[in-house]
Scaffold this motif. Structure first.
Motif, mmCIF file in Angstrom:
data_model
loop_
_atom_site.group_PDB
_atom_site.id
_atom_site.type_symbol
_atom_site.label_atom_id
_atom_site.label_comp_id
_atom_site.label_asym_id
_atom_site.label_seq_id
_atom_site.Cartn_x
_atom_site.Cartn_y
_atom_site.Cartn_z
ATOM 1 N N GLY A 22 42.604 31.243 24.072
ATOM 2 C CA GLY A 22 41.648 32.333 24.071
ATOM 3 C C GLY A 22 40.836 32.365 25.340
ATOM 4 N N VAL A 23 40.399 31.185 25.804
ATOM 5 C CA VAL A 23 39.636 31.113 27.041
ATOM 6 C C VAL A 23 40.469 31.608 28.209
ATOM 7 N N HIS A 24 41.750 31.189 28.217
ATOM 8 C CA HIS A 24 42.645 31.605 29.293
ATOM 9 C C HIS A 24 42.804 33.120 29.304
ATOM 10 N N ALA A 25 42.999 33.675 28.097
ATOM 11 C CA ALA A 25 43.204 35.112 28.002
ATOM 12 C C ALA A 25 41.949 35.869 28.418
ATOM 13 N N GLN A 26 40.760 35.296 28.108
ATOM 14 C CA GLN A 26 39.510 35.974 28.422
ATOM 15 C C GLN A 26 39.042 35.695 29.841
ATOM 16 N N GLY A 27 39.724 34.794 30.565
ATOM 17 C CA GLY A 27 39.282 34.389 31.888
ATOM 18 C C GLY A 27 39.627 35.407 32.953
ATOM 19 N N VAL A 28 39.601 34.950 34.189
ATOM 20 C CA VAL A 28 39.852 35.842 35.312
ATOM 21 C C VAL A 28 40.947 35.269 36.210
ATOM 22 N N ILE A 29 41.553 36.151 36.972
ATOM 23 C CA ILE A 29 42.433 35.750 38.070
ATOM 24 C C ILE A 29 41.668 36.053 39.352
ATOM 25 N N LYS A 30 41.379 35.012 40.114
ATOM 26 C CA LYS A 30 40.569 35.163 41.316
ATOM 27 C C LYS A 30 41.450 35.463 42.534
ATOM 28 N N LEU A 69 40.934 40.827 36.956
ATOM 29 C CA LEU A 69 40.966 40.476 38.376
ATOM 30 C C LEU A 69 39.545 40.366 38.887
ATOM 31 N N GLU A 70 39.313 39.377 39.738
ATOM 32 C CA GLU A 70 38.002 39.215 40.371
ATOM 33 C C GLU A 70 38.204 38.973 41.860
ATOM 34 N N LEU A 71 37.557 39.796 42.695
ATOM 35 C CA LEU A 71 37.629 39.627 44.137
ATOM 36 C C LEU A 71 36.555 38.646 44.605
ATOM 37 N N VAL A 72 36.974 37.688 45.437
ATOM 38 C CA VAL A 72 36.021 36.786 46.089
ATOM 39 C C VAL A 72 36.233 36.982 47.590
ATOM 40 N N VAL A 73 35.281 37.629 48.251
ATOM 41 C CA VAL A 73 35.475 38.135 49.606
ATOM 42 C C VAL A 73 34.791 37.245 50.640
ATOM 43 N N ARG A 74 35.489 37.031 51.754
ATOM 44 C CA ARG A 74 34.932 36.283 52.882
ATOM 45 C C ARG A 74 35.220 37.046 54.179
ATOM 46 N N ASP A 75 34.295 36.939 55.143
ATOM 47 C CA ASP A 75 34.462 37.562 56.452
ATOM 48 C C ASP A 75 34.989 36.527 57.432
ATOM 49 N N ASP A 76 36.001 36.902 58.223
ATOM 50 C CA ASP A 76 36.587 35.950 59.178
ATOM 51 C C ASP A 76 36.060 36.139 60.602
ATOM 52 N N ASN A 77 35.130 37.105 60.791
ATOM 53 C CA ASN A 77 34.533 37.349 62.107
ATOM 54 C C ASN A 77 35.567 37.683 63.187
ATOM 55 N N SER A 317 49.596 46.210 44.236
ATOM 56 C CA SER A 317 50.774 45.366 44.426
ATOM 57 C C SER A 317 50.572 43.997 43.771
ATOM 58 N N LEU A 318 49.407 43.399 44.016
ATOM 59 C CA LEU A 318 49.117 42.102 43.397
ATOM 60 C C LEU A 318 49.168 42.199 41.872
ATOM 61 N N ALA A 319 48.569 43.257 41.327
ATOM 62 C CA ALA A 319 48.562 43.420 39.874
ATOM 63 C C ALA A 319 49.979 43.543 39.324
ATOM 64 N N ALA A 320 50.813 44.330 40.006
ATOM 65 C CA ALA A 320 52.203 44.490 39.562
ATOM 66 C C ALA A 320 52.955 43.169 39.637
ATOM 67 N N GLY A 321 52.737 42.410 40.716
ATOM 68 C CA GLY A 321 53.401 41.118 40.844
ATOM 69 C C GLY A 321 52.932 40.120 39.806
ATOM 70 N N LEU A 322 51.632 40.093 39.544
ATOM 71 C CA LEU A 322 51.080 39.167 38.548
ATOM 72 C C LEU A 322 51.596 39.492 37.147
ATOM 73 N N ARG A 323 51.689 40.772 36.840
ATOM 74 C CA ARG A 323 52.223 41.164 35.523
ATOM 75 C C ARG A 323 53.692 40.741 35.399
ATOM 76 N N LYS A 324 54.457 40.989 36.447
ATOM 77 C CA LYS A 324 55.882 40.635 36.416
ATOM 78 C C LYS A 324 56.070 39.127 36.318
ATOM 79 N N ALA A 325 55.183 38.385 36.991
ATOM 80 C CA ALA A 325 55.274 36.925 36.986
ATOM 81 C C ALA A 325 54.719 36.309 35.709
ATOM 82 N N GLY A 326 53.953 37.089 34.950
ATOM 83 C CA GLY A 326 53.329 36.561 33.752
ATOM 84 C C GLY A 326 52.113 35.697 34.046
ATOM 85 N N GLY A 327 51.549 35.829 35.245
ATOM 86 C CA GLY A 327 50.391 35.024 35.626
ATOM 87 C C GLY A 327 50.411 34.739 37.108
#
Length: 401
Positions: A22-30, A69-77, A317-327
């Protein structure tokens, strides 16, 4: 008693398993997103909005098997070293599942190598250098945007049709510009053997001395010019070239210039009659683009730029790949992306198994002024699949796997 204890133990194990599931299902993909937001705001501000729209749509539709899905954003300057340090921090501290992003080609190459070393999935959204999927390509890296080779190959037939013999070239002196210039010379020479390249100007990225560049190009008296400068460098070239009459009576073929990020700021100074790649968002009538345009305008009360499309299509694209991969398991995600088909605002695209390059294309047309603004006219969409090397050629080029 033992029987009761055993039954109780089994019940606890089962309950824990259900809880964990349940925790896994309710969690996020970062998604760890690294980009040159401060260095290239014209493109990457809209890019970020495109990502945000796609993430909202993915999560509203149930996410990835119940995980958001959760975005964690960083700047590379705009710096390869900073990009690698950001990637390390995202993996170690933020525990991201996948990496994505980059704009500048040399930064994208650094992250491509990082992905290979750390064995982590990386979707290079925007950097155009061919090396990302060829010389430096690896099994962990895929790329969305049409490559330098692909976009130059789309322009070369237009250039050859002009039947101009003497060409000058101007490009930013780093990986992307060098690659674009070399590919243009190679492909145009093959299409038009009598062509001559009479001048090359390669100013540092972001530091063009427009006066001296324009004068050097004019002194060579070319029949036509191939331009690879973009952003502020493009604006300086156009303004100085207009002032000195560089473009009068000369054909110009130009990469990226039809993208709103770079054309809009020029306003009434926008070049007229240039052959360009770009994004005429105001005139694309396909159902996929109309749906994207409507959603983008409703969310941001603004029109999209090309960066918006790239950011949106990268997340989709990431979402489609993650769904196809099952995670987010790396090996399963790699397998899922090979041959992955995705519907983008430009229509269907596919990630080729041979080199992990998507078939996203671009629009080619001519620039003109309309209501005091630069726009693209007489444009057509060119499918990227038509401008990719053969599987045999890719195998010769791709040596780093």
């Amino acid at each position: 008693m033992r029987s009761l204890s055993a039954a109780l133990g089994a019940w606890i194990v089962a309950a824990l398993a259900l809880f964990a599931g349940g925790v896994h299902a309710q969690g996020v993909i970062k998604v760890g997103e690294i980009n040159s937001y401060k260095a290239q705001p014209a493109f990457l501000g809209p890019y970020r909005k495109g990502m945000e729209l796609a993430v909202a749509e993915v999560n509203a539709s149930g996410g990835i098997q119940g995980r958001k899905l959760e975005l964690v954003v960083r700047d590379d300057n705009g710096n390869p070293g900073d990009a690698v340090r950001a990637a390390e921090e995202l993996l170690a501290r933020e525990k991201v599942d996948v990496l994505m992003g980059s704009f500048l080609s040399h930064v994208g190459l650094a992250l491509t190598d990082f992905a290979r070393q750390k064995k982590v999935f990386f979707l290079a959204a925007e950097p155009l250098t061919d090396k990302i999927v060829w010389d430096n390509g690896n099994r962990y890296t895929f790329r969305l945007r049409a490559s330098t080779y692909m976009q130059v190959a789309m322009l070369v037939p237009e250039a050859a049709a002009l039947k101009k013999k003497r060409w000058a070239i101007v490009y930013p002196n780093y990986e992307y510009g060098q690659s674009a210039a070399a590919t243009f010379k190679k492909l145009l020479k093959a299409a038009q053997p009598d062509v001559e390249f009479v001048a090359e100007q390669a100013p540092p990225l972001g530091k063009v001395d427009a006066g001296s560049v324009v004068q050097a190009l004019a002194d060579a008296r070319p029949d036509a010019i191939f331009n690879v400068l973009f952003a502020a460098d493009l604006a300086r070239l156009v303004r100085e070239g207009n002032t000195r009459g560089l473009f009068k009576g000369r054909e110009v073929v130009s990469l990226l210039t039809g993208e709103p990020e770079y054309l809009d700021p020029l306003k009434g100074e926008a070049p007229v009659g240039w052959v360009v790649t770009g994004y005429p968002w105001y005139a694309i009538q396909t159902p996929e683009h109309q749906a994207f345009l409507k959603a983008y305008k409703e969310r941001f009360n603004d029109h999209p730029r090309l960066g918006s499309v790239v950011g949106y299509a990268a997340i989709q694209s990431l979402a489609a790949g993650l769904r196809k991969a099952g995670g987010s398991d790396t090996e399963k995600l790699i397998a899922a992306f090979k041959g992955l088909e995705v519907t983008s605002p430009f229509g269907p695209i596919r990630y080729r198994p041979e080199d992990h390059q998507s078939t996203m294309g671009t629009f080619v047309g001519r620039t003109r002024l309309q209501n005091g603004m630069g726009v693209m006219s007489d444009f057509r969409y060119l499918d990227g699949a038509r401008f990719q090397p053969s599987s045999d050629e890719v195998r010769r080029l791709r040596t780093a796997d």
